[in-house]
Write a protein that holds these residues in place. Structure first.
Motif, PDB file in Angstrom:
ATOM      1  N   ALA A 259      40.201 -90.506 -22.701  1.00 58.21           N
ATOM      2  CA  ALA A 259      41.616 -90.853 -22.686  1.00 58.21           C
ATOM      3  C   ALA A 259      42.293 -90.243 -23.903  1.00 58.21           C
ATOM      4  O   ALA A 259      41.694 -90.150 -24.981  1.00 58.21           O
ATOM      5  CB  ALA A 259      41.790 -92.374 -22.692  1.00 58.21           C
ATOM      6  N   LEU A 260      43.550 -89.838 -23.733  1.00 57.14           N
ATOM      7  CA  LEU A 260      44.344 -89.256 -24.807  1.00 57.14           C
ATOM      8  C   LEU A 260      45.521 -90.172 -25.099  1.00 57.14           C
ATOM      9  O   LEU A 260      46.217 -90.603 -24.177  1.00 57.14           O
ATOM     10  CB  LEU A 260      44.850 -87.863 -24.416  1.00 57.14           C
ATOM     11  N   VAL A 261      45.731 -90.467 -26.371  1.00 61.59           N
ATOM     12  CA  VAL A 261      46.843 -91.329 -26.759  1.00 61.59           C
ATOM     13  C   VAL A 261      47.578 -90.688 -27.936  1.00 61.59           C
ATOM     14  O   VAL A 261      46.972 -89.993 -28.746  1.00 61.59           O
ATOM     15  CB  VAL A 261      46.378 -92.748 -27.136  1.00 61.59           C
TER      16      VAL A 261
ATOM     17  N   ARG B 167      35.287 -80.667 -23.737  1.00 64.89           N
ATOM     18  CA  ARG B 167      36.176 -80.556 -22.570  1.00 64.89           C
ATOM     19  C   ARG B 167      37.631 -80.426 -23.020  1.00 64.89           C
ATOM     20  O   ARG B 167      38.360 -79.550 -22.543  1.00 64.89           O
ATOM     21  CB  ARG B 167      36.004 -81.785 -21.686  1.00 64.89           C
ATOM     22  N   LEU B 168      38.062 -81.289 -23.936  1.00 64.90           N
ATOM     23  CA  LEU B 168      39.451 -81.261 -24.393  1.00 64.90           C
ATOM     24  C   LEU B 168      39.776 -79.951 -25.095  1.00 64.90           C
ATOM     25  O   LEU B 168      40.813 -79.341 -24.831  1.00 64.90           O
ATOM     26  CB  LEU B 168      39.718 -82.445 -25.324  1.00 64.90           C
ATOM     27  N   ARG B 169      38.914 -79.513 -25.992  1.00 65.31           N
ATOM     28  CA  ARG B 169      39.196 -78.286 -26.738  1.00 65.31           C
ATOM     29  C   ARG B 169      39.183 -77.063 -25.835  1.00 65.31           C
ATOM     30  O   ARG B 169      39.955 -76.120 -26.040  1.00 65.31           O
ATOM     31  CB  ARG B 169      38.209 -78.148 -27.893  1.00 65.31           C
TER      32      ARG B 169
ATOM     33  N   SER C 204      45.936 -75.512 -21.017  1.00 59.32           N
ATOM     34  CA  SER C 204      46.546 -76.635 -20.317  1.00 59.32           C
ATOM     35  C   SER C 204      47.572 -77.351 -21.169  1.00 59.32           C
ATOM     36  O   SER C 204      47.728 -77.098 -22.366  1.00 59.32           O
ATOM     37  CB  SER C 204      45.479 -77.633 -19.856  1.00 59.32           C
ATOM     38  N   SER C 205      48.251 -78.300 -20.541  1.00 61.20           N
ATOM     39  CA  SER C 205      49.245 -79.117 -21.231  1.00 61.20           C
ATOM     40  C   SER C 205      48.668 -80.430 -21.743  1.00 61.20           C
ATOM     41  O   SER C 205      49.409 -81.274 -22.237  1.00 61.20           O
ATOM     42  CB  SER C 205      50.415 -79.419 -20.276  1.00 61.20           C
ATOM     43  N   LEU C 206      47.357 -80.627 -21.671  1.00 59.68           N
ATOM     44  CA  LEU C 206      46.766 -81.893 -22.094  1.00 59.68           C
ATOM     45  C   LEU C 206      47.095 -82.271 -23.540  1.00 59.68           C
ATOM     46  O   LEU C 206      47.310 -83.455 -23.823  1.00 59.68           O
ATOM     47  CB  LEU C 206      45.239 -81.850 -21.906  1.00 59.68           C
ATOM     48  N   PRO C 207      47.136 -81.330 -24.489  1.00 62.49           N
ATOM     49  CA  PRO C 207      47.466 -81.733 -25.868  1.00 62.49           C
ATOM     50  C   PRO C 207      48.814 -82.424 -26.003  1.00 62.49           C
ATOM     51  O   PRO C 207      49.031 -83.132 -26.994  1.00 62.49           O
ATOM     52  CB  PRO C 207      47.433 -80.406 -26.634  1.00 62.49           C
TER      53      PRO C 207
ATOM     54  N   SER D 171      45.579 -77.841 -34.251  1.00 56.62           N
ATOM     55  CA  SER D 171      44.600 -78.805 -34.756  1.00 56.62           C
ATOM     56  C   SER D 171      43.400 -78.900 -33.831  1.00 56.62           C
ATOM     57  O   SER D 171      42.249 -78.986 -34.282  1.00 56.62           O
ATOM     58  CB  SER D 171      45.253 -80.185 -34.916  1.00 56.62           C
ATOM     59  N   LEU D 172      43.646 -78.871 -32.535  1.00 55.94           N
ATOM     60  CA  LEU D 172      42.553 -78.973 -31.570  1.00 55.94           C
ATOM     61  C   LEU D 172      41.726 -77.697 -31.502  1.00 55.94           C
ATOM     62  O   LEU D 172      40.498 -77.747 -31.390  1.00 55.94           O
ATOM     63  CB  LEU D 172      43.117 -79.288 -30.179  1.00 55.94           C
ATOM     64  N   MET D 173      42.406 -76.552 -31.586  1.00 61.46           N
ATOM     65  CA  MET D 173      41.716 -75.279 -31.434  1.00 61.46           C
ATOM     66  C   MET D 173      41.134 -74.768 -32.748  1.00 61.46           C
ATOM     67  O   MET D 173      40.322 -73.844 -32.751  1.00 61.46           O
ATOM     68  CB  MET D 173      42.680 -74.257 -30.828  1.00 61.46           C
ATOM     69  N   GLY D 174      41.560 -75.362 -33.859  1.00 63.30           N
ATOM     70  CA  GLY D 174      40.995 -74.984 -35.141  1.00 63.30           C
ATOM     71  C   GLY D 174      41.427 -73.635 -35.657  1.00 63.30           C
ATOM     72  O   GLY D 174      40.730 -73.034 -36.483  1.00 63.30           O
TER      73      GLY D 174
END
Length: 221
Positions: free
Chosen positions: A94-96, A134-136, A142-145, A164-167
């Motif tokens: 889950a993403l919050v 999976r998220l990274r 995708s638009s998930l971030p 931040s997610l992709m580093g």
């Protein structure tokens, strides 16, 4: 004949100070009573319509949170993952957005960086690694971030979430071009950021139904 243990576990992810973190709770019972672990619980056949219903119920009961985004990750199973016996866990992540975990959530939630060493019971470390991978991976296209950015955000704020997610840094022009091409955002009419030294920036939000429609981003400056 031994009964199979059937549960759900949820990897609840949030960005805090540009660091991706996972929510952990101290277990209230054995095995591993008092040890920090992922929120999880048994599936209730009479109450839960499906595994996703069970995951949402577990999150509400244990964290006070209903996440804006929930996706099934994988099924983890086997005789060695739980000392009580052969078990199967249907895992979701889950993403919050920032602040949601601290607003009405369980006071015992601890946020831990996914990139720091963690000692967790069961196979929860393996589960977290799978969810983060999976998220990274999806963050590249995708638009998930957006679900980590909040209900509304400026384009610089959103770009910072992706970075931040992709580093690594993302080319600003490329980022904005891809966002525009995919038509995934809509401006919030009359809403602008405030309190910054620079002029106020337009606030945006994710269009309904725009989940994974961002083309591969170009990295670098």
């Amino acid at each position: 004949m031994q009964q199979v243990i059937c549960t759900v576990d949820v990897v609840l992810l949030a960005l805090q100070d540009d660091v991706l973190k996972v929510a952990l709770l101290n277990r209230s019972h054995e095995p591993f009573q008092g040890v920090a672990a992922l929120p999880g619980g048994y599936i209730h056949p009479r109450e839960d319509g499906d595994a996703q219903d069970a995951a949402l119920r577990v999150l509400r009961e244990k964290t006070g949170i209903t996440p804006p985004y929930l996706e099934q990750l994988a099924t983890f199973s086997g005789p060695a993952r739980d000392p009580r016996g052969w078990s199967v866990s249907i895992v979701y992540y889950a993403l919050v957005p920032p602040g949601l975990i601290g607003d009405g959530a369980h006071p015992d939630i601890r946020l831990a960086s996914v990139d720091k060493p963690l000692k967790l019971p069961f196979d929860h470390l393996e589960i977290i690694r799978a969810a983060v991978a999976r998220l990274r991976s999806k963050s590249q296209y995708s638009s998930l971030p957006c679900y980590l950015a909040g209900d509304t955000f400026t384009l610089p704020q959103l770009q910072r979430v992706y970075e931040s997610l992709m580093g690594e840094s993302i080319n600003k022009v490329s980022f904005r071009r891809k966002i525009g091409e995919m038509d995934m955002l809509e401006p919030v009419e009359g809403a602008y950021s405030s309190g910054a030294a620079h002029r106020p920036a337009q606030l945006y939000r994710l269009k309904p139904g725009r989940y994974e429609q961002l083309a591969l981003l170009e990295r670098g400056m």
